[in-house]
Design a protein around this motif. Structure first.
Motif, short mmCIF file in Angstrom:
data_model
loop_
_atom_site.label_atom_id
_atom_site.label_comp_id
_atom_site.label_asym_id
_atom_site.label_seq_id
_atom_site.Cartn_x
_atom_site.Cartn_y
_atom_site.Cartn_z
N VAL A 1 65.28 -5.76 -55.78
CA VAL A 1 66.26 -5.19 -56.71
C VAL A 1 67.72 -5.53 -56.37
O VAL A 1 68.60 -5.25 -57.16
CB VAL A 1 66.10 -3.65 -56.82
N VAL A 2 67.96 -6.13 -55.20
CA VAL A 2 69.31 -6.50 -54.80
C VAL A 2 69.28 -7.93 -54.26
O VAL A 2 68.41 -8.27 -53.46
CB VAL A 2 69.85 -5.55 -53.70
N ASP A 3 70.24 -8.74 -54.70
CA ASP A 3 70.34 -10.09 -54.20
C ASP A 3 70.61 -10.05 -52.70
O ASP A 3 71.44 -9.26 -52.23
CB ASP A 3 71.47 -10.82 -54.93
N ILE A 4 69.95 -10.91 -51.94
CA ILE A 4 70.06 -10.93 -50.48
C ILE A 4 71.50 -11.07 -50.01
O ILE A 4 71.88 -10.56 -48.95
CB ILE A 4 69.15 -12.01 -49.87
N ASP A 5 72.35 -11.74 -50.79
CA ASP A 5 73.76 -11.91 -50.42
C ASP A 5 74.55 -10.61 -50.50
O ASP A 5 75.66 -10.51 -49.96
CB ASP A 5 74.44 -12.94 -51.32
N ILE B 1 73.13 -7.61 -49.60
CA ILE B 1 72.48 -6.66 -48.69
C ILE B 1 73.07 -6.87 -47.30
O ILE B 1 73.08 -8.00 -46.79
CB ILE B 1 70.95 -6.87 -48.65
N PRO B 2 73.55 -5.80 -46.66
CA PRO B 2 74.07 -5.94 -45.30
C PRO B 2 73.01 -6.49 -44.35
O PRO B 2 71.82 -6.22 -44.51
CB PRO B 2 74.46 -4.52 -44.91
N LYS B 3 73.47 -7.24 -43.35
CA LYS B 3 72.55 -7.84 -42.37
C LYS B 3 71.62 -6.80 -41.75
O LYS B 3 70.45 -7.07 -41.54
CB LYS B 3 73.33 -8.56 -41.28
N ARG B 4 72.14 -5.62 -41.46
CA ARG B 4 71.32 -4.59 -40.79
C ARG B 4 70.13 -4.15 -41.64
O ARG B 4 69.21 -3.53 -41.15
CB ARG B 4 72.17 -3.41 -40.35
N PHE B 5 70.17 -4.46 -42.96
CA PHE B 5 69.06 -4.12 -43.84
C PHE B 5 68.28 -5.36 -44.28
O PHE B 5 67.54 -5.32 -45.27
CB PHE B 5 69.56 -3.34 -45.05
N GLY B 6 68.47 -6.47 -43.58
CA GLY B 6 67.70 -7.67 -43.87
C GLY B 6 68.37 -8.67 -44.80
O GLY B 6 67.75 -9.64 -45.20
N GLY B 7 69.62 -8.43 -45.14
CA GLY B 7 70.34 -9.35 -46.02
C GLY B 7 71.24 -10.29 -45.24
O GLY B 7 71.12 -10.42 -44.03
N THR B 8 72.14 -10.91 -45.98
CA THR B 8 73.04 -11.89 -45.35
C THR B 8 74.51 -11.45 -45.39
O THR B 8 75.36 -12.17 -44.89
CB THR B 8 72.91 -13.26 -46.04
N ASP B 9 74.80 -10.30 -45.98
CA ASP B 9 76.19 -9.82 -46.10
C ASP B 9 76.69 -9.35 -44.73
O ASP B 9 76.11 -8.45 -44.12
CB ASP B 9 76.26 -8.67 -47.10
N GLU B 10 77.77 -9.97 -44.25
CA GLU B 10 78.30 -9.66 -42.92
C GLU B 10 79.52 -8.74 -42.96
O GLU B 10 80.14 -8.48 -41.92
CB GLU B 10 78.65 -10.96 -42.18
N ARG B 11 79.88 -8.24 -44.13
CA ARG B 11 81.05 -7.36 -44.20
C ARG B 11 80.80 -6.06 -43.46
O ARG B 11 79.67 -5.60 -43.34
CB ARG B 11 81.40 -7.07 -45.66
N ARG B 12 81.88 -5.43 -43.01
CA ARG B 12 81.76 -4.15 -42.32
C ARG B 12 81.29 -3.07 -43.28
O ARG B 12 81.44 -3.18 -44.50
CB ARG B 12 83.11 -3.74 -41.72
N TYR B 13 80.77 -2.02 -42.72
CA TYR B 13 80.26 -0.88 -43.49
C TYR B 13 81.32 -0.41 -44.49
O TYR B 13 82.47 -0.21 -44.14
CB TYR B 13 79.92 0.25 -42.50
#
Length: 144
Positions: free
Chosen positions: A86-90, A92-104
């Motif tokens: 339901v969400v593009d991997i880009d 999704i934060p890295k901590r949840f298995g995605g590739t987004d490296e932005r801070r919380y």
């Protein structure tokens, strides 16, 4: 879409007035906004979470409950696969298995929602309250 990461949440968080508020919130959401949530994910629940979740499910609308997916850890491959449906991997934060490296709380949408909230607060001569609880790795969006 909502993701509830319960890492670090203590049992005192769901006692007394807090639990009463959760019950009321679930009832309001189920009664007035049953189709507002497409999917809700819960991960990293502490040892006591399953008992509390069983109580919540007992009085919540079945349609609302069916939208919640519960996973023991954010590293669970089934969790990550379900989230990526339901969400593009880009996004999704890295901590949840995605590739987004932005801070919380630093995604473009989070920044936009925070700016909107500040405008509403200012327009209505209200005061923004400080967060009482936040994850250990939380860095305020206002910090450099």
């Amino acid at each position: 879409l909502t993701l509830y990461d319960l890492e670090g949440v203590g049992i005192s968080t769901v006692r007394g007035k807090t639990m009463d508020m959760v019950k009321k919130m679930m009832k309001i959401m189920g009664t007035h906004y049953p189709e507002r949530t497409q999917r809700a994910f819960i991960c990293n629940g502490p040892w006591w979470f399953n008992s509390v979740w069983s109580m919540i499910k007992a009085f919540a609308d079945p349609v609302t409950v069916s939208k919640f997916l519960v996973f023991p850890k954010n590293t669970d491959k089934k969790f990550q696969a379900a989230l990526q449906e339901v969400v593009d991997i880009d996004n999704i934060p890295k901590r949840f298995g995605g590739t987004d490296e932005r801070r919380y709380l630093h995604s473009d949408l989070e920044v936009e929602m925070r700016d909107f909230a500040r405008k509403v607060v200012k327009k209505n001569n209200m005061e923004m309250k400080k967060v009482i609880w936040a994850p250990d790795d939380f860095i305020s969006p206002d910090d450099p």
